[in-house]
Structures are given as C-alpha cells and as structure tokens.
Design an enzyme around this catalytic site. Structure first.
Site, PDB file in Angstrom:
ATOM      1  CG  ASP A 191      -2.185   0.751   1.068  1.00 22.31           C
ATOM      2  OD1 ASP A 191      -2.476   1.517   0.123  1.00 22.31           O
ATOM      3  OD2 ASP A 191      -3.195   0.602   2.141  1.00 22.31           O
TER       4      ASP A 191
ATOM      5  CG  ASP B  73      -9.362   2.460  -0.315  1.00 20.99           C
ATOM      6  OD1 ASP B  73      -9.166   1.302  -0.791  1.00 20.99           O
ATOM      7  OD2 ASP B  73      -8.816   3.152   0.377  1.00 20.99           O
TER       8      ASP B  73
HETATM    9  C1  DGJ Z   1      -5.931   1.955   1.988  1.00 20.27           C
HETATM   10  C2  DGJ Z   1      -6.275   0.642   1.127  1.00 20.27           C
HETATM   11  O1  DGJ Z   1      -6.694   1.077  -0.022  1.00 20.27           O
HETATM   12  C3  DGJ Z   1      -7.364  -0.191   1.964  1.00 20.27           C
HETATM   13  O2  DGJ Z   1      -7.911  -1.293   1.229  1.00 20.27           O
HETATM   14  C4  DGJ Z   1      -6.531  -0.512   3.224  1.00 20.27           C
HETATM   15  O3  DGJ Z   1      -5.552  -1.550   3.006  1.00 20.27           O
HETATM   16  C5  DGJ Z   1      -6.018   0.756   4.122  1.00 20.27           C
HETATM   17  N1  DGJ Z   1      -5.440   1.357   3.176  1.00 20.27           N
HETATM   18  C6  DGJ Z   1      -5.269   0.261   5.368  1.00 20.27           C
HETATM   19  O4  DGJ Z   1      -4.682   1.237   5.740  1.00 20.27           O
END
Ligand code: DGJ
Length: 735
Positions: A480, A550
C-alpha cells in the site's frame, strides 16, 4: 519487417498489423520530422504532410525565416529555446545559463526484439514479437546526444517510444535537464476530442471527453504518484467515436510518478500531443558521460473504435508487461479483513474469519493494516515492521500455520514507503523522512514518506520486508502507499540535485519491487495506493494486479471499473464483494450483484464472514463456483463494452469472449428498475457470426450473427441494482 528505412527518401516506416508510423530526415540541418501515424499504408511516401514545400519553407531554402519554420514543422522530438514556441519535449540549462537545444540526425540502427530500460518498467518482446529502431540525434555545440527508441509489435497495433539523453561533452561539461518528455505526435486536427480518466479517492478513473480547441489542455500529476485525480493516459478520438467505429490514438505512460500528457491545437490547426515526466520541480544534473533514461509511452492506434484499442492494451499488458509468476494463473479467492474489522482484530478473530471462509470455499486470508508495532489506528507505527504480539500471540508464523492448516493460504498488508511520526523508526531517525530542512513537513493520514533514495534507508526497508516475508509462510503481499509527496527535500542530495528527488523516489520504489519480484517470485503481489492512486502500467511490471478503489460499492464500481478496463485487463483489477450498507456510500445492493461486479476483476471478499447474514453466506459457494467456472475466460478473454451506465444512466453491460470464440460471458447490471417498457435488446460483439451459440442453462440457440447484429433481448428485472450473467457456448450448427 516491422521497421524499414528507405534510404532514398530518408524515411523511417514502422508497421504493425493495421497501422503505420512514418517519419523522415529533412533539410541539411538533419531535422527529424513526423509525417504520419494511422491506418496502415503500403508506401512510405507521405513527406508532403510535413509541408516543407510551402512557406515558410525549410531554413535551407529560406534561412531568414528559420524561426517560422521551427514554429510550424512537425518535429518528432521538439526542443526548447530555438524557436519552436509550442510545447516541447526537451529543455535544458547549461552552466552558462543558456537553454537552446537544436537536434540533428546522426545515425540509426534497427534490430529485432526490444531492449529493457535500466531501472524502469517497460514492455518487452522477443525477436518474433517486435522490432526496434534507435535514432541518434545530437546537438554538437552542447555535446548532447538524444536517442529516440521505438518498438513496433508484429502481432499487436502497438508502437512504444522512449528517450535516452547522454552528455557526451568534455569532462567539465554539466547540463541540467529541466524537461525530458518521452513522446510527441504532431498531426492535423481532425476535429478530435481528448478522452482521459479522472477522479478522486473512491472515484478513480472515470472517463471524460473534451473537444480539442486552440490552446493546450491535458492531464497532469504533481503529487509524486500517479494519483487518484488524473491518469497518465489520453486518447485522441474522432467525432462520434463508438466502441466499434471511429479513430482512436491512445497514449499510455509506463510510469508511477509525476506525469504530463498534453494536447492542443496550434495556430495552423495542428494537434501536438506530448507525454512524459512532468517537468514540475524536475531538474536532473547530467555530468559528462552520464545518461538519463526517460520512461516509455505506449501508443495504440485503432481505426475501429475504442474496443480495438482496449483489447490491444489488454493483450499487450497481459503478454508483454506483466512478469509475475501469477500472470497466467487463476488467483486464489481471498478474504481481506480490512472492511471486516479495520484495526480491531487479533489472531482469534482472524482465525474465526478464516474458518468461516474456508468452509465456503474461500482460499486465502489476507491480514490488512494493523498487525505491527503499536498500530491500533492509522495515527501511528508505520515503519515499525515488527509483529504486535499483543494482537497476534505467536506471531505471523503461528497465524499462518493455523490458516494453512485450514487449507488456506495466508497474505499480509504492508506500507513499506512510509513512517509515522509516532513510531520507533521515526524517533530513531527523524531525518529519514522526505522534508525541507527547518520546515515541519506536512502530514497526510498522519504519516511521512521515507526518503528511499538514500541507500541506507532503502536497505533498511528491504531488510524488514525480507525478515517479515521469511518469518512465516506468506504467499501474498498487498503493498500500500497512502499519501502524496510534498515538502520535497532529501538530506542526501546536493542542492543542485534536489530536483531529482521525485524521479529518484519512483526509481527507488521500482528497485524495491524489483527485488521482491526476484527474491520472492512465488509471492502474489497486489499493489495499492489508498485504493487506486498508483494503478498504472509501471506498477503492473512488478505486480499482476492492483487494488482498484477503496470504493467497493457495486454500483460505484461500474464507472470505476469501466474506466479502468478501458486500458487494463480484467485480470489486473482488484475487486471484492464487501458488506452492506456499503462503507463508502451507505448503499444496499444485492449480494448477487456485488458478486457479479467483482467477477469482472480479481474477485475476493472483504467483510467479516462471522457476522454475515445466513442468506448472504449461503450465496458464497455459488459465487465461488462461478469464479472457478469463468475466471479463465475473464482473465484471458477479449473484453467488449456493450453498454455504459455512465452514459445511459440506467444499466451497464460488458462481455468477455474466449480467444477461440467458443465461449462468452455477458454481465448485465440494471442499476434502476423502470416501469412499463419493452425488454432491452443488446447487440453482442466479438462472436463468430457463422457459429451457433447456446445460452447455457436453456435450450435457446442463436447464430453468432443474430446475437451481434439483431441482438439478444434482456428481460426487465424487478427492482434496482439487479444483475445477471448470460453464458454462451458455441455448439454444432445442427444441435
Ligand atoms: C488503503 C487501502 O486501499 C485499503 O484497502 C486498506 O488497505 C487501507 N489502506 C489500510 O490502511
């Protein structure tokens, strides 16, 4: 031959199955001019398109008006400071403070295959797949050499471009590169529009058309990452372009940092399109003997509408960009705990989820953010890559072993590029964050970006990644990256190299992911950036899939996945079934619809299965079965966009057809129910018109021609947010 040089006309011709790209050397000065890009031509002789035979003529014939020539000629790689007042590709500053660069042709070479770009992601191909052309231009006064690299693919309508700039000057010669774009294309404006992809967090890559007019317009990132907001892709489209008709020129940048893609119409009605690293805060010091390699642009021309462009990018990326051992494999169906638990989890809770998931056929548990250091929320502990034994007694090994015992794989989340101010790492090394000395750097999600351009920091991060990955049986990593870059400054760079930081940062990320690719080749890597802020071809070189957004709401995902699938294969699009009411928009959609939308991606779950209603849980085995039945087709087939909710505001429809055209899957999503209408008739695409197809689960058989030209009727559905799958299988004609 994909690349030919015609000595008499001093013309280069690059051919793909349906396209030609032609340029030539003009004038005694040796200018390299662009003549043509588009539908395939038999002959190379199109130099008249450069209009050097009309006023202001070339400087050779009319030296008094050289600037007028430079400001009108279709340069293959325009440079700054000499009189081309349009957007240029190359700008410099000498130690004397001058900026003029004038490039002339020196030599060229043609060879089969394609070379890699040092330190950068790029498409690849064997000698049978493609042929490459290198053209050397130079400015003798500056001692500057520019190598233009082209590759034409023999089985795909793809031409790639990149540029290498070398300082060949004397020992003391220093040149500062202030702008090095990777591609330029000059053409007469044919009433084009610019198609681009835009968004925000949770709204990535939505398609937008803008009609070209006089002046410059484009898409840009100055965020240090590709970004949620803009995407390094533009296409010029002819009026009324459709999926099946009209002209499309696609440009896609294989890069994960700041970019610029610009187009516009000039005083003479010429469209100049450029693409490359954004010159914002870019200044690269090039000493004598040093070279700067700019990233690659992938160009696709389609004379048959958007669909052909889409499928060309899909085939290119699946076969000539993604390298992962997983690229052609069915990925394990995962369950990710992020939306299920957020930070509130421990071994017991995860095992309960894993047990519930294993019973239903889910194959991998992915533990998301919150398993390390003091990470109880998103305010702390990034950088402290040590297991939190309070949450996970026995560490990753115990958890992974238990999960493996259930017959499931185990994967983890990491965010290796970041550091929280409240972390042991930051307390020990406050200077490791990217920052301007004396200025408190701005926070984003309460975190700083590590200065990975410093070897000791990169090595530390790599050591931590290795230690974690070797500590347990980890088969998947979600990498990430949750903030943009600002307050640019590195303690390791001299003042005249601070302008290199943005690009050096991207190179460092590539270096880490390259190591991961080499040292842990069997790990399935999924890139992610606060959803889809770093969904780009650069990252696909390292990971076969990227978390798309997300926003996991099935209806919001329609436009996001449509825009993403415009250029990216479905096999790369991270998509999960999540809980309702949806955590981003609060919408309630049928579990079945969530499944159908996620099937057009990598497919997985992101919820707490222990709290799911019995009714929804009962649907999971059926969804798992659909995934196993159709994933080969979805991953490897040809994608067709049949209808767009973004355009019609009522329903969405897409189709995947196997390469041998024996099988097809149509997904239909009725966003809004409607009263008292006839059923809809949808014209399918990509089938064999001479074959017959059975609609599986029925005894209805139609000709491929009927389904494509007359259409298939879709019954109205009762309610909003409903969806259906139609599976077609080719059958013998007399069946
Ligand atoms: C952003 C990601 O897109 C989410 O899926 C998740 O992993 C969060 N970060 C965790 O902090």
């Amino acid at each position: 031959m994909a690349v030919t040089y015609f000595e008499n006309q001093k013309t280069f011709k690059l051919d793909t199955p349906n396209t030609s790209y032609i340029m030539g050397i003009q004038d005694q000065a040796g200018y390299l001019l662009h003549y043509y890009y588009g539908k395939k031509l038999n002959q190379p002789d199109v130099s008249h398109l450069a209009r050097t035979w009309e006023p202001p003529y070339t400087p050779e014939r009319n030296d008094r008006d050289k600037l007028s020539f430079l400001d009108a000629a279709p340069f293959e790689y325009p440079t700054g400071g000499i009189g081309d007042f349009r957007e240029h590709c190359l700008e410099i500053r000498t130690e004397g403070g001058h900026n003029a660069v004038e490039l002339s042709y020196r030599s060229h070479s043609i060879r089969r295959g394609k070379q890699s770009l040092p330190g950068l992601p790029a498409t690849f191909g064997t000698e049978a797949d493609c042929e490459s052309l290198s053209i050397i231009l130079s400015d003798e006064l500056l001692g500057l050499e520019v190598e233009l690299l082209y590759t034409a693919f023999t089985h795909l309508d793809v031409i790639t471009r990149s540029v290498k700039v070398t300082n060949l000057g004397t020992k003391e010669n220093v040149i500062f590169l202030t702008k090095v774009l990777s591609a330029c294309l000059d053409m007469d404006n044919q009433d084009y529009s610019m198609l681009s992809l835009h968004g925000a967090w949770a709204r990535e890559r939505r398609m937008q058309y803008r009609k070209l007019g006089i002046g410059r317009q484009g898409v840009f990132s100055e965020r240090g990452e590709t970004s949620h907001q803009d995407h390094p892709f533009i296409a010029l489209t002819s009026p009324n372009v459709t999926q099946t008709g009209g002209e499309v020129y696609g440009f896609h940048f294989v890069y994960s940092g700041n970019f610029e893609a610009q187009t516009g119409v000039d005083q003479f009605g010429v469209t100049r399109t450029v693409m490359g690293i954004n010159p914002y805060n870019f200044c690269w010091k090039l000493r004598s003997g040093e070279a700067f390699q700019a990233p690659e642009v992938v160009m696709v021309y389609s004379g048959e509408g958007l669909g052909h462009m889409t499928r060309t990018y899909h085939d290119l990326y699946r076969n000539h960009l993604i390298r992962s051992a997983w690229k052609d494999r069915k990925r394990p169906i995962l369950i990710n705990n992020w939306e299920g638990t957020y930070f509130d989890f421990n071994t017991e809770k995860l095992l309960a989820i894993a047990r519930g998931a294993a019973e239903l056929g889910i194959e991998m548990l992915v533990m998301d953010d919150g398993w390390f250091g003091n990470r109880f929320d998103d305010n702390r502990a990034l950088g402290d890559w040590f297991v939190n034994e309070q949450k996970l007694p026995g560490g990753l090994k115990y958890l992974a072993d238990e999960i493996n015992r259930l017959g499931m794989k185990f994967g983890i989340w990491m965010e290796p590029e970041m550091v929280s101010p409240d972390s042991d790492l930051y307390r020990a090394h406050p200077d490791w964050a990217i920052q301007v000395p004396g200025r408190r750097a701005g926070l984003c999600r309460n975190q700083y970006v590590l200065d990975l351009t410093r070897p000791e920091i990169l090595e530390y991060v790599w050591e931590r990644i290795c230690a974690i990955l070797k500590s347990a049986h980890i088969e998947y990593v979600k990498w990430d990256m949750n903030r943009q870059l600002a307050d640019l400054g590195s303690f390791a760079l001299e003042s005249d190299r601070q302008g290199e930081l943005y690009h050096r940062y991207v190179l460092a990320v590539y270096e880490l992911q390259e190591r991961l690719h080499r040292e842990f080749p069997e790990i399935l890597l999924e890139n992610c950036s606060g959803g889809g802020a770093r969904f780009d071809p650069g990252m696909l070189y390292y990971s076969p899939q990227i978390w798309c957004s997300d926003d996991t709401d099935a209806i919001e995902r329609l436009a996001i996945q449509e825009g993403t699938a415009l250029i990216y294969p479905l096999s790369t699009i991270g998509a999960h079934v999540s809980d309702c009411p949806n955590h981003t928009v609060g919408r309630i959609t049928p579990f079945e619809t969530r499944g159908h939308v996620a099937l057009a991606g990598t497919f997985g779950y992101e919820l707490d299965i222990t709290r799911l209603s019995q009714q929804d849980r009962d649907m999971i085995p059926r969804q798992v079965e659909l995934y196993h039945r159709y994933n080969d087709l979805v991953r490897e087939g040809d994608y067709y966009r049949i209808a767009s909710y973004r355009e019609n505001h009522e329903f969405d429809c897409w189709q995947v057809v196997s390469k041998d055209r024996k099988q097809a899957l149509v997904t239909f999503v009725q966003v809004l129910g409607r009263a008292n209408y006839h059923s809809r008739v949808l014209r399918l695409q990509g089938l064999d018109p001479d074959a017959c197809y059975r609609i599986q689960g029925t005894d209805r058989i139609f000709g491929g021609d009927t389904l494509m030209y007359a259409g298939l009727s879709m019954e109205n559905m009762w309610g909003d947010f409903r969806s259906g799958l139609i599976s077609l299988v080719r059958v013998a004609k007399n069946n």
